[in-house]
Write an enzyme that holds these catalytic residues in place. Sequence first.
Site, PDB file in Angstrom:
ATOM      1  N   CYS A  91       0.801  -1.234   0.000  1.00  0.00           N
ATOM      2  CA  CYS A  91       0.000   0.000   0.000  1.00  0.00           C
ATOM      3  C   CYS A  91       0.827   1.273   0.000  1.00  0.00           C
ATOM      4  O   CYS A  91       0.297   2.350  -0.281  1.00  0.00           O
ATOM      5  CB  CYS A  91      -0.954   0.010   1.200  1.00  0.00           C
ATOM      6  SG  CYS A  91      -2.170  -1.314   1.171  1.00  0.00           S
ATOM      7  N   HIS A 357      -9.097   3.453  -2.134  1.00  0.00           N
ATOM      8  CA  HIS A 357      -7.660   3.233  -1.939  1.00  0.00           C
ATOM      9  C   HIS A 357      -7.070   2.499  -3.140  1.00  0.00           C
ATOM     10  O   HIS A 357      -6.965   1.272  -3.134  1.00  0.00           O
ATOM     11  CB  HIS A 357      -7.491   2.437  -0.647  1.00  0.00           C
ATOM     12  CG  HIS A 357      -6.096   2.071  -0.261  1.00  0.00           C
ATOM     13  ND1 HIS A 357      -4.978   2.729  -0.721  1.00  0.00           N
ATOM     14  CD2 HIS A 357      -5.647   1.085   0.579  1.00  0.00           C
ATOM     15  CE1 HIS A 357      -3.901   2.173  -0.181  1.00  0.00           C
ATOM     16  NE2 HIS A 357      -4.284   1.179   0.600  1.00  0.00           N
ATOM     17  N   CYS A 387       0.397   2.140   6.318  1.00  0.00           N
ATOM     18  CA  CYS A 387       0.626   0.764   6.738  1.00  0.00           C
ATOM     19  C   CYS A 387       0.383  -0.156   5.549  1.00  0.00           C
ATOM     20  O   CYS A 387      -0.154   0.261   4.527  1.00  0.00           O
ATOM     21  CB  CYS A 387      -0.295   0.401   7.896  1.00  0.00           C
ATOM     22  SG  CYS A 387      -2.056   0.645   7.551  1.00  0.00           S
TER      23      CYS A 387
END
Length: 401
Positions: A91, A357, A387
Amino acid sequence: MKEAYIYDAVRTPRGKGKKNGELHEVKPIDLVRVVLDAIQSRSSLPTAKIDDVILGCVTSIGEQGANLARTGVLYAGWNSSVTGMQINRYCASGLEAVNLAAMKVRSGWEQLVVAGGVESMSRVPMGSDLGPLSYDPMVSTQIGYVPQGIGADLIASKLGMTRTELDEYALLSHQRAYHAMQNGYFDKSIIPVRDSSGMLILAEDEQVRPNSDLETLAKLPASFERVGKNGYDAIVQMRYPAIEKVHHLHTAGNSARDGDGASLLLIGSKSIGEQLGLIPRAKIKIAASASVNATIALEGIIPATQKALKKANMTADDIDLWEVNESFSAPVLQFQRDFDLPIDKLNVNGGAIAFGHPVGASGAMLLSTLLDELERRDLNTGLVSLCMGGGMGVTTIIERC
């Protein structure tokens, strides 16, 4: 050591990462070309001056396979001398791409690098690459891997968070995002996506729900209870015996949704900026990565941020604005508690719970949003942290020029 400056930042709108999303018709390589074209045209860049292009992309197969950075350079008609590299830091891939660009510039080995990320989750679903972290039972069991939603529920259970608390944060994300959109806070950096004939496909972030409310959020079922009962809760309790029970509190409403999009930043030295007539907007002060175990993976942002602050000889009080990726409500609220942050400095224009996202691009998007907001408020210093799977966290601190 040279400084690494941010000269520009652009992004597409974030589309819904499903087949009914507006950007589903757009191939990942075309998302890349949208932001490559924008970063070049906005500064009238002679592309032969660019040393490298670095792109984050998490699921690098099919339409996102091989090397979209080099392919995109060729596809956009840039000078053939420009190289390209594709990376995967889960990510934080888009942010790590920027950090690598800054390292290249600070070392003096390169002068001008374009960096960011892309992900089309509607066309290449996350997990399609079937990596051993989550798809090889022997590997995942040995390392204590659990799905990130279970990890988020573990954080909430460990800290005694309530479902209402998580939903209230999610609602705030939507409210802030809608307010920012209505007031044009993203207009400086957002690049509309059009088809080959010039027809508009998407001009603003697609998934924000201005009419969301706590009553609606409270009715949503827990997303990870069933998968937890299939063995992952047992892994958690083996690793964390003090946790009597994993309370499954995260839902589709207080978790980040899949997204499509791309983002790029222009990173360069002072000398190349002067040569090309570019005005620096900020410098990348420091970057750091750190990790925790794979069971409570989403806590990685905490040691990464502690490490970055220590390396920069700073404290939390020195940071004017914070962008912490909203993978789920719990890790953001834990981060806020651990660093004792006022909520009016954290994710002030909403986050991934509202926007979605697009995993390979989100880090660069957050950095772009942070820079725009620092300028709008005439503030100085900002921090971005994400994270990710496997327990890692990446943090970057920027300082306006």
